[in-house]
Design an enzyme around this catalytic site. Sequence first.
Site: not given
Ligand code: AP5
Length: 217
Positions: A13, A88, A127, A161, A172
């Site tokens: 994402k 979410r 990552r 992270r 997660r």
């Molecule tokens: P990346 O693009 O970073 O993936 P992502 O989908 O953004 O993954 P996240 O881990 O950031 O998502 P998340 O939803 O767990 O975390 P968030 O920060 O929102 O890609 C991942 C890796 O893969 C990278 O190294 C990239 O280079 C690689 N990659 C990407 N695409 C690829 C491809 N096509 N092929 C190969 N490699 C690829 O949330 C973190 C925490 O915050 C949550 O757990 C929760 O506690 C809290 N939080 C955040 N938002 C909310 C909410 N709305 N409500 C409640 N709690 C929340």
Amino acid sequence: MRLILLGPPGAGKGTQAKKLIDRFGIPQLSTGDMLRAAVSAQTEVGLKAKEIMSAGKLVSDEIVIQIVADRIEQPDCENGFILDGFPRTLAQADATETMLHGKGLRLDHVIEMRVEDDELVKRVAGRFSCAHCGTSYNDDGQRPKVEGVCDKCGRSDFVRRPDDNPETMRTRLKSYYKETAPLVGFYYCKGILKFVDGMKPIDEVAKDIATVVSEAE
Ligand code: AP5
Ligand code: ZN
């Protein structure tokens, strides 16, 4: 254009949102990034969110809805935005509808990024990012061009992270399938859900998203 990138942790994402910023000139609103900034700054929200995020659980709807409600009031959101990691839960999705409806606006696209669990675990485990400019890398392929030196800013400190470990990743994923996956049905019923195969290489996924977005216009 107002769009949501919906998908499990590690689906790509954030990676795709960054490409859409350049393409459409609209900001990325990542609740994960906003919460991590609050944790670093040790704000009241950050202090509440820290343990929850380390455990891989979801921060309360009340907190994240308020963060997004404040953020979309900023002038750079006037022409649209990319929501990354929000909504979410169904409560967050309902709140999004209410926020936008109140402004006479609506969502244009919800793009579900589908990726298999084994691949998600591998991506998250690999990552890391530049501690200075935030450029994202991965042990599996996307390493800096010169080992140990950030491509973008030339500095040499990298961070991982705290929630990118196998145990937290399991929680997660459970949070995703239990709380967030129901949004697929929610947006399908509204007729704005599209999906892309997030297993493809990054540039191909970006092309598919661009196609999906332009076909719908
Ligand atoms: P990346 O693009 O970073 O993936 P992502 O989908 O953004 O993954 P996240 O881990 O950031 O998502 P998340 O939803 O767990 O975390 P968030 O920060 O929102 O890609 C991942 C890796 O893969 C990278 O190294 C990239 O280079 C690689 N990659 C990407 N695409 C690829 C491809 N096509 N092929 C190969 N490699 C690829 O949330 C973190 C925490 O915050 C949550 O757990 C929760 O506690 C809290 N939080 C955040 N938002 C909310 C909410 N709305 N409500 C409640 N709690 C929340
Ligand atoms: Zn850097």
